[in-house]
Design a protein around this motif. Structure first.
Motif, PDB file in Angstrom:
ATOM      1  N   GLN A 290       0.826  -1.202   0.000  1.00 17.94           N
ATOM      2  CA  GLN A 290       0.000   0.000   0.000  1.00 17.94           C
ATOM      3  C   GLN A 290       0.862   1.255   0.000  1.00 17.94           C
ATOM      4  O   GLN A 290       0.533   2.251  -0.661  1.00 17.94           O
ATOM      5  N   ARG A 291       1.974   1.210   0.721  1.00 19.23           N
ATOM      6  CA  ARG A 291       2.891   2.368   0.726  1.00 19.23           C
ATOM      7  C   ARG A 291       3.392   2.650  -0.691  1.00 19.23           C
ATOM      8  O   ARG A 291       3.510   3.808  -1.093  1.00 19.23           O
ATOM      9  N   TYR A 292       3.695   1.599  -1.412  1.00 20.91           N
ATOM     10  CA  TYR A 292       4.193   1.788  -2.775  1.00 20.91           C
ATOM     11  C   TYR A 292       3.109   2.379  -3.673  1.00 20.91           C
ATOM     12  O   TYR A 292       3.356   3.351  -4.400  1.00 20.91           O
ATOM     13  N   ALA A 293       1.917   1.802  -3.626  1.00 19.28           N
ATOM     14  CA  ALA A 293       0.818   2.326  -4.449  1.00 19.28           C
ATOM     15  C   ALA A 293       0.503   3.769  -4.072  1.00 19.28           C
ATOM     16  O   ALA A 293       0.275   4.618  -4.949  1.00 19.28           O
ATOM     17  N   ASP A 294       0.503   4.055  -2.777  1.00 15.18           N
ATOM     18  CA  ASP A 294       0.271   5.434  -2.340  1.00 15.18           C
ATOM     19  C   ASP A 294       1.368   6.350  -2.879  1.00 15.18           C
ATOM     20  O   ASP A 294       1.104   7.506  -3.249  1.00 15.18           O
ATOM     21  N   GLY A 295       2.594   5.832  -2.929  1.00 20.31           N
ATOM     22  CA  GLY A 295       3.691   6.627  -3.461  1.00 20.31           C
ATOM     23  C   GLY A 295       3.500   6.979  -4.920  1.00 20.31           C
ATOM     24  O   GLY A 295       3.835   8.091  -5.357  1.00 20.31           O
ATOM     25  N   LEU A 296       2.945   6.050  -5.688  1.00 15.66           N
ATOM     26  CA  LEU A 296       2.709   6.297  -7.113  1.00 15.66           C
ATOM     27  C   LEU A 296       1.689   7.409  -7.319  1.00 15.66           C
ATOM     28  O   LEU A 296       1.913   8.339  -8.104  1.00 15.66           O
ATOM     29  N   VAL A 297       0.561   7.309  -6.628  1.00 16.42           N
ATOM     30  CA  VAL A 297      -0.486   8.311  -6.855  1.00 16.42           C
ATOM     31  C   VAL A 297      -0.149   9.636  -6.176  1.00 16.42           C
ATOM     32  O   VAL A 297      -0.600  10.696  -6.624  1.00 16.42           O
ATOM     33  N   THR A 298       0.643   9.579  -5.095  1.00 21.80           N
ATOM     34  CA  THR A 298       1.098  10.820  -4.478  1.00 21.80           C
ATOM     35  C   THR A 298       2.029  11.568  -5.419  1.00 21.80           C
ATOM     36  O   THR A 298       1.950  12.796  -5.553  1.00 21.80           O
ATOM     37  N   TRP A 299       2.924  10.829  -6.072  1.00 21.37           N
ATOM     38  CA  TRP A 299       3.791  11.469  -7.068  1.00 21.37           C
ATOM     39  C   TRP A 299       2.943  12.109  -8.169  1.00 21.37           C
ATOM     40  O   TRP A 299       3.189  13.251  -8.564  1.00 21.37           O
ATOM     41  N   LEU A 300       1.962  11.374  -8.659  1.00 21.62           N
ATOM     42  CA  LEU A 300       1.107  11.885  -9.733  1.00 21.62           C
ATOM     43  C   LEU A 300       0.455  13.203  -9.317  1.00 21.62           C
ATOM     44  O   LEU A 300       0.517  14.197 -10.053  1.00 21.62           O
ATOM     45  N   ALA A 301      -0.158  13.217  -8.151  1.00 26.50           N
ATOM     46  CA  ALA A 301      -0.842  14.431  -7.689  1.00 26.50           C
ATOM     47  C   ALA A 301       0.153  15.561  -7.450  1.00 26.50           C
ATOM     48  O   ALA A 301      -0.100  16.718  -7.792  1.00 26.50           O
ATOM     49  N   GLY A 302       1.290  15.226  -6.847  1.00 21.79           N
ATOM     50  CA  GLY A 302       2.282  16.244  -6.562  1.00 21.79           C
ATOM     51  C   GLY A 302       2.892  16.829  -7.815  1.00 21.79           C
ATOM     52  O   GLY A 302       3.095  18.050  -7.914  1.00 21.79           O
ATOM     53  N   TYR A 303       3.186  15.969  -8.785  1.00 17.47           N
ATOM     54  CA  TYR A 303       3.768  16.470 -10.031  1.00 17.47           C
ATOM     55  C   TYR A 303       2.814  17.429 -10.735  1.00 17.47           C
ATOM     56  O   TYR A 303       3.229  18.503 -11.198  1.00 17.47           O
ATOM     57  N   LEU A 304       1.554  17.063 -10.830  1.00 19.44           N
ATOM     58  CA  LEU A 304       0.606  17.905 -11.550  1.00 19.44           C
ATOM     59  C   LEU A 304       0.418  19.249 -10.843  1.00 19.44           C
ATOM     60  O   LEU A 304       0.238  20.280 -11.505  1.00 19.44           O
ATOM     61  N   ASP A 305       0.464  19.254  -9.510  1.00 15.55           N
ATOM     62  CA  ASP A 305       0.385  20.521  -8.786  1.00 15.55           C
ATOM     63  C   ASP A 305       1.620  21.375  -9.089  1.00 15.55           C
ATOM     64  O   ASP A 305       1.503  22.581  -9.342  1.00 15.55           O
ATOM     65  N   TRP A 306       2.797  20.746  -9.083  1.00 19.35           N
ATOM     66  CA  TRP A 306       4.033  21.492  -9.386  1.00 19.35           C
ATOM     67  C   TRP A 306       4.024  22.005 -10.825  1.00 19.35           C
ATOM     68  O   TRP A 306       4.390  23.156 -11.071  1.00 19.35           O
ATOM     69  N   GLU A 307       3.598  21.174 -11.749  1.00 14.29           N
ATOM     70  CA  GLU A 307       3.631  21.543 -13.169  1.00 14.29           C
ATOM     71  C   GLU A 307       2.782  22.783 -13.439  1.00 14.29           C
ATOM     72  O   GLU A 307       3.119  23.615 -14.291  1.00 14.29           O
ATOM     73  N   ALA A 308       1.680  22.915 -12.716  1.00 13.25           N
ATOM     74  CA  ALA A 308       0.792  24.066 -12.911  1.00 13.25           C
ATOM     75  C   ALA A 308       1.382  25.358 -12.374  1.00 13.25           C
ATOM     76  O   ALA A 308       0.906  26.447 -12.736  1.00 13.25           O
ATOM     77  N   ARG A 309       2.428  25.253 -11.533  1.00 10.67           N
ATOM     78  CA  ARG A 309       2.963  26.439 -10.873  1.00 10.67           C
ATOM     79  C   ARG A 309       4.398  26.769 -11.285  1.00 10.67           C
ATOM     80  O   ARG A 309       4.818  27.932 -11.150  1.00 10.67           O
ATOM     81  N   THR A 310       5.156  25.793 -11.743  1.00 11.53           N
ATOM     82  CA  THR A 310       6.572  26.020 -12.018  1.00 11.53           C
ATOM     83  C   THR A 310       6.798  27.060 -13.105  1.00 11.53           C
ATOM     84  O   THR A 310       6.013  27.176 -14.055  1.00 11.53           O
ATOM     85  N   GLY A 311       7.890  27.786 -12.973  1.00 11.90           N
ATOM     86  CA  GLY A 311       8.265  28.730 -14.014  1.00 11.90           C
ATOM     87  C   GLY A 311       8.899  28.076 -15.223  1.00 11.90           C
ATOM     88  O   GLY A 311       9.156  28.759 -16.218  1.00 11.90           O
ATOM     89  N   ARG A 312       9.122  26.759 -15.142  1.00 10.26           N
ATOM     90  CA  ARG A 312       9.777  26.079 -16.270  1.00 10.26           C
ATOM     91  C   ARG A 312       8.979  26.197 -17.567  1.00 10.26           C
ATOM     92  O   ARG A 312       9.555  26.252 -18.650  1.00 10.26           O
ATOM     93  N   TYR A 313       7.655  26.249 -17.458  1.00  9.70           N
ATOM     94  CA  TYR A 313       6.817  26.267 -18.658  1.00  9.70           C
ATOM     95  C   TYR A 313       6.121  27.606 -18.871  1.00  9.70           C
ATOM     96  O   TYR A 313       5.285  27.722 -19.762  1.00  9.70           O
ATOM     97  N   LEU A 314       6.487  28.600 -18.074  1.00 11.85           N
ATOM     98  CA  LEU A 314       5.796  29.891 -18.226  1.00 11.85           C
ATOM     99  C   LEU A 314       6.066  30.528 -19.570  1.00 11.85           C
ATOM    100  O   LEU A 314       5.215  31.217 -20.123  1.00 11.85           O
ATOM    101  N   ALA A 315       7.253  30.293 -20.136  1.00 15.25           N
ATOM    102  CA  ALA A 315       7.560  30.864 -21.450  1.00 15.25           C
ATOM    103  C   ALA A 315       6.632  30.329 -22.518  1.00 15.25           C
ATOM    104  O   ALA A 315       6.429  30.955 -23.559  1.00 15.25           O
ATOM    105  N   ALA A 316       6.051  29.166 -22.236  1.00 11.09           N
ATOM    106  CA  ALA A 316       5.115  28.593 -23.194  1.00 11.09           C
ATOM    107  C   ALA A 316       3.790  29.334 -23.175  1.00 11.09           C
ATOM    108  O   ALA A 316       2.976  29.131 -24.063  1.00 11.09           O
TER     109      ALA A 316
END
Length: 316
Positions: A290-316
């Motif tokens: 369960q820890r592993y599965a939770d880690g997978l979906v936690t990464w998914l949620a965390g990445y998408l939150d970061w992607e919406a805020r990071t300056g890496r893609y603001l030039a786009a």
């Protein structure tokens, strides 16, 4: 990308409290391994790779989060060296990647190693330390897959044969490095998933979906940057060609596909208690699975939150 194209994620995201600690050590790591001319460069700081590590691995300890931050920095800076002319010369990209692959298999580094080689050797040694042989073998294979995908990506930029969906997925799943990122769920948590669970069809599907969803979302966000420089391995371009539609319409189609994948991931995640029971897992094994599965979906949620805020893609 505007908020109305953001994915609806049923999994919560959390942030590690150790971000400031990891950020300081990450700057020191970039000084020791100068992948950047200036480790405090405002553009790089605006990407906030430490935040990605903190959101992706919120339960990691201080030193583990620092390792995760260094890994995130390496992924981006290694990939970005191929955005210019070098990324259109596959015969030059291949030897760079081969030298890193050799490190995975114990090759001694030459006395005059590049910053990329010393950085990668450091990351691999720290990642493998204390992990069982089975994990190390899997992690080495996944790193090799990631590294060896870059010459093919470079070849795609000069090819007159744009990829179809199957070709896109075959290459994207390599260059996205998601299997290496998911291996770190175990490494940073100091556990190893039982083989019967790791390779169970339900968990394999969850892992694949959690890997593919960020790629689709990232294709949409990075499309305005990638299209002008000739990157063809982007699903937005493929959908445009399939449907003879505008880029805006293709982006909407890709995000709709990603949302369906999110719903499927949720359905499979809810099946995990039954899977654990059917496999006859012990209480400890269930907890690890369960820890592993939770880690997978936690990464998914965390990445998408970061992607919406990071300056890496603001030039786009």
């Amino acid at each position: 990308m505007s908020d109305d194209t953001s994915l609806q994620i049923p999994f919560p995201h959390r942030r590690s409290p150790h971000g400031p600690y990891a950020a300081e050590l990450h700057r020191a790591w970039l000084t020791r391994h100068p992948l950047l001319p200036d480790p405090t460069h405002p553009s790089y700081a605006h990407w906030d790779v430490v935040a990605l590590a903190a959101l992706g691995y919120p339960d990691a300890g201080q030193d583990e989060l620092t390792l995760a931050a260094d890994l995130m920095g390496f992924y981006f800076l290694f990939d970005d060296q191929f955005d210019g002319p070098l990324g259109r010369r596959p015969a030059e990209v291949a030897p760079i990647c081969e030298r890193l692959i050799a490190i995975l298999h114990g090759a001694a580094r030459p006395d005059r190693s590049s910053a990329v080689e010393t950085a990668f050797a450091d990351l691999w040694n720290r990642s493998a330390h204390g992990m069982p042989a089975r994990w190390q073998a899997r992690a080495a294979y996944n790193w090799e897959w990631y590294l060896a995908s870059h010459p093919a990506e470079a070849a795609g930029r000069i090819s007159e044969r744009p990829p179809d969906r199957d070709g896109y997925l075959a290459l994207r799943r390599g260059t996205a490095a998601m299997e290496t990122i998911f291996d770190m769920v175990e490494r940073l948590g100091h556990f190893e998933v039982p083989a019967a669970v790791l390779h169970h069809p339900v968990l394999r599907q969850i892992r694949q979906l959690a890997a593919d969803i960020p790629s689709l979302s990232n294709d949409v966000r990075s499309f305005p940057l990638e299209a002008p420089r000739g990157d063809v391995n982007n699903l937005v371009l493929i959908v445009q060609r399939e449907r003879h539609c505008s880029a805006e319409e293709a982006c909407a189609v890709v995000m709709a596909e990603a949302q369906l994948m999110v719903e499927r991931c949720r359905e499979l995640y809810e099946q995990l208690p039954d899977v654990h029971r059917e496999l006859g897992l012990s209480r400890v094994e269930r907890s690890i699975a369960q820890r592993y599965a939770d880690g997978l979906v936690t990464w998914l949620a965390g990445y998408l939150d970061w992607e919406a805020r990071t300056g890496r893609y603001l030039a786009a």
